[in-house]
Write an enzyme that holds these catalytic residues in place. Structure first.
Site, short mmCIF file in Angstrom:
data_model
loop_
_atom_site.label_atom_id
_atom_site.label_comp_id
_atom_site.label_asym_id
_atom_site.label_seq_id
_atom_site.Cartn_x
_atom_site.Cartn_y
_atom_site.Cartn_z
N ASP A 1 -10.65 1.98 -3.38
CA ASP A 1 -11.20 1.71 -2.05
C ASP A 1 -12.71 1.66 -2.12
O ASP A 1 -13.36 1.22 -1.16
CB ASP A 1 -10.77 2.79 -1.06
CG ASP A 1 -9.43 2.46 -0.42
OD1 ASP A 1 -9.00 1.30 -0.54
OD2 ASP A 1 -8.83 3.35 0.20
N ASP B 1 0.84 -1.20 0.00
CA ASP B 1 0.00 0.00 0.00
C ASP B 1 0.87 1.25 0.00
O ASP B 1 2.07 1.21 0.30
CB ASP B 1 -0.90 -0.05 1.25
CG ASP B 1 -2.18 0.76 1.09
OD1 ASP B 1 -2.30 1.50 0.11
OD2 ASP B 1 -3.05 0.63 1.97
C1 DGJ Z 1 -5.80 1.95 1.95
C2 DGJ Z 1 -6.19 0.74 1.17
O1 DGJ Z 1 -6.69 1.10 -0.07
C3 DGJ Z 1 -7.18 -0.07 1.97
O2 DGJ Z 1 -7.61 -1.17 1.23
C4 DGJ Z 1 -6.54 -0.49 3.26
O3 DGJ Z 1 -5.49 -1.38 2.99
C5 DGJ Z 1 -6.04 0.71 4.01
N1 DGJ Z 1 -5.22 1.57 3.19
C6 DGJ Z 1 -5.28 0.29 5.23
O4 DGJ Z 1 -4.72 1.34 5.88
#
Ligand code: DGJ
Length: 729
Positions: free
Chosen positions: A547, A477
């Protein structure tokens, strides 16, 4: 031979199965001109007239006094700023004396089988049997600069890869103020510009508008390719549809700052360029040094947007995504299931539920390390939180494996929390401009990955974690933009290199990961889809697309993403309901259907699912097993866009051998007093017979294309249907 130098014409001809790309040398001085990129031409065709050398302004050999006018008009293959080349340029070079001017002249060339790698950069690859590369050596004698224009064409895909190498062969310092990867010139252009734009949770919506006079661009100056714009643009005829019309796309194999710009000039010529954004960029080339740009991929099709899309999918899957063939585990991710509130027992329970359904892998998302109970601390401290996970990831992995479930973990290696052991020990590792407090985003700071010692420190930690347990998947990430661009590794005069050097640092770390742990399935992520680009796909075969996993919003996100990137590259999950992003309530079945084409998974607490939803999981996993390979490897045809018709969304994927196809239809809004919509199904073998497995109806491929499929009339909003077609007889 895909690449030929036609000496009598002074033309380089590059052929792909259905396209030709021509570069011409002009005038005694050897200007390098863009001649043609379009449908494949018959052998021996001579298009040199298109250079318009007989029109005014004439070439310098005939009219030296109007050299500037010639530079302004000539369709330079790789336009460099200076000498009258005022339009959007690819290169801008400043001499030691401070002047800015550059004109490139042909010097020599080489045509070689295969494709050389780009040092430190992601790039397409191909064997000596699959592709050929042209290197055009150009020079600016006044600067002592050599510029190599590289082109690779493949025998099996309609795409052209381009990159550029700058070499300082002088005794003076040269500074590259712009060094883009490719430019293209279209004569008499009257058409549309297509780009992808959006925001967090609304990534990559398709934007199409007429190209107007002047410059129009999309870009990122955020240090990531960004949620807002994608390194891609296409120029298409106004009339181009999914199935017909000329369409030329460019994308960049790069994940940082970029510019994709098109300019329509006074003579209706369109010039489009793509590459690293010149804003804030400055690369100093000392004598003897060289600089390689990232690679651009160009795809032309006269079969409309769909043709361009399929060309991009093919070149990315076959020649860029190294992990394309990796098994894409069905998974359950802890993020929307419990956010930070998990421990060994709750994860094991989630694993038990997963095992009961046949889900292959459990991802422990954010929160397993340091003292990370929320997003305020511990990034940079990649040490298991034994209070939450006694026995660590090793025990968790072992116990999951015993149930038949694999373990995956989340990492955010590019970051440091101010509240972390790493920051307390090495505050200087965080990127900051001297004299300014760095700007926080999500209460975190960026590590200066341009510095080798910082990369080593991160690597030591994550390598130890990955060796400590049976980990089969990593979600990498990255949750903030670069706001305080400065690298302590560089002297003040080299700070223009910081953003690109940061990107090279990220690539180096990801390369270490995929080389040291080839069995791991890597998924990139950047607050959802903030770094969804071909650069990342070189390291990870899939990227978390957004997301926003809510099924109806996801339709537009996945449609836009699929304009360039294959379905197999999108992480797509069945998320909790009501949606954590937009509150919408959608049926579980529809959520499964929307997530089906991607790297499929669940992003919810399985134990909290109503029984009737839970009962659908086995069927969804069965669909993923049955149709996953078809969706990941087949030819994608967009049939209908809910973003446009506000009612239903449909695409079809046809197997490469045309033995079967799948239509994925989602109705967004049911409509009263309507008859069944009819959708032409392209892409099947015209003579072969195909059975619609949903209705039993049999027709030829031609019959399905010309007669079309009557879409089932669905009575409710947010419903859908999979319609498989199989070849019979
Ligand atoms: C952003 C990501 O897109 C989410 O899926 C998740 O992993 C969060 N970060 C965790 O902090």
């Amino acid at each position: 031979m895909p690449i030929q130098y036609l000496a009598d014409q002074r033309v380089f001809r590059l052929d792909t199965p259905h396209t030709s790309y021509l570069i011409a040398l002009a005038d005694a001085e050897g200007f390098v001109g863009h001649l043609y990129y379009g449908p494949r031409l018959p052998e021996g065709e001579d298009l040199r007239a298109l250079l318009r050398l007989d029109e005014k302004p004439e070439p310098p050999s005939r009219l030296e006094r109007e050299r500037a006018g010639f530079y302004d008009a000539f369709p330079f293959e790789y336009p460099a700023f200076g000498g009258g080349n005022f339009r959007t340029c690819c290169a801008r070079v400043r001499s030691a004396a401070g002047g800015c001017g550059c004109t490139l002249f042909y010097e020599d060339h080489a045509i070689r089988p295969g494709k050389p790698a780009l040092p430190g950069l992601p790039a397409c690859f191909g064997s000596e049997q699959e592709c050929e590369t042209l290197e055009l050596y150009c020079t600016d004698p006044a600067l002592g600069l050599r510029v190599t224009l590289r082109y690779t064409v493949f025998t099996d895909v309609d795409a052209v890869c381009r990159s550029v190498r700058f070499e300082n062969r002088s005794a003076q310092l040269l500074t590259l103020e712009a060094a883009l990867s490719a430019g293209i010139e279209l004569d008499d252009f009257d058409g549309d510009l297509i780009t992808l734009h959006g925001s967090w949770a609304r990534e990559r919506e398709i934007d199409r508008r007429p190209l107007a006079a002047g410059r129009q661009s999309v870009y990122s100056a955020r240090g990531i390719s960004s949620h807002q714009h994608t390194p891609f643009l296409a120029l298409a005829e106004h009339s181009a549809t999914q199935t017909q019309g000329a369409c030329l796309g460019m994308t960049l194999v790069y994940s940082g700052n970029f510019l994709a710009e098109a300019e329509l000039d006074a003579f209706d010529r369109a010039r489009a360029v793509i590459g690293i954004h010149p804003e804030g960029f400055g690369w100093r080339l000392a004598p003897g040094e060289s600089f390689d740009t990232p690679e651009a991929i160009l795809a032309f099709s006269e079969s409309g947007l769909g043709g361009m899309t399929r060309a991009f999918h093919d070149v990315l899957r076959r020649h860029l995504i190294r992990g394309q063939a990796k098994h894409r585990y069905s998974l359950v991710n802890s993020w929307e299931a419990s956010y930070f509130a998990f421990d060994h027992d709750s994860l094991l329970q989630l694993g038990r539920e997963a095992a009961a359904e046949g889900i292959e892998l459990l991802v422990v998302d954010d929160g397993w390390f340091g003292r990370r109970d929320d997003d305020n601390s511990s990034l940079g401290d990649w040490v298991v939180n034994e209070e939450k996970l006694p026995g660590g990831l090793a025990r968790l992995g072992r116990e999951l494996n015993e149930m038949g479930v694999r373990l995956g973990i989340w990492l955010e290696p590019e970051m440091v929390s101010p509240d972390s052991e790493l920051y307390r020990a090495h505050p200087d590792y965080a990127m900051a401009i001297p004299g300014r407090a760095p700007t926080l985003a999500r209460n975190q700071l960026l590590l200066d990955l341009a510095r080798p010692e910082v990369r080593d420190c991160v690597w030591r930690q994550i390598e130890a974690v990955l060796r400590s347990a049976p980990i089969d998947y990593v979600k990498w990430d990255m949750n903030r933009p670069i706001t305080d661009l400065y690298s302590a590794a560089l002297p003040p005069e080299r700070q223009g290199e910081a953003a690109h050097r940061y990107m090279l640092g990220v690539y180096e770390l990801q390369e270490r990961l995929v080389s040291a742990f080839p069995h791991i399935l890597l998924e990139n992520c950047c607050s959802g889809g903030g770094r969804f680009d071909a650069g990342m796909l070189y390291y990870s075969p899939q990227i978390w697309a957004s997301d926003n996993a809510e099924a109806i919003d996801r339709l537009a996100i996945q449609e836009g993403t699929a304009l360039v990137f294959p379905l197999s590259s999108m992480g797509a999950h069945v998320a909790a309901c009501p949606s954590h992003t937009n509150g919408r309530v959608t049926p579980f079945a529809t959520r499964g259907q929307v997530a089906l084409p991607g790297g499929f998974g669940y992003e919810l607490d399985l134990a909290k699912l109503p029984g009737e939803d839970r009962a659908l999981i086995r069927g969804q996993l069965g669909d993923y097993r049955r149709y996953g390979p078809l969706l990941h490897e087949g030819d994608y045809y967009r049939l209908a866009s809910a973003a446009q018709n506000h009612a239903y969304d449909a695409y079809m994927v046809v197997a490469k051998d045309k033995s079967r196809a799948l239509v994925n239809l989602v109705q967004v809004r049911s409509r009263s007093q309507r008859r069944a919509a009819r959708l032409a199904l392209p892409g099947l073998c015209e003579e072969a017979r195909y059975k619609n497995e949903a209705t039993g109806e049999v027709r030829t491929g031609r019959g399905w294309r010309c007669g079309g499929l009557l879409l089932p009339v669905l009575e409710q909003d947010f419903t859908g249907q999979l319609i498989p077609l199989v070849r019979v007889g």
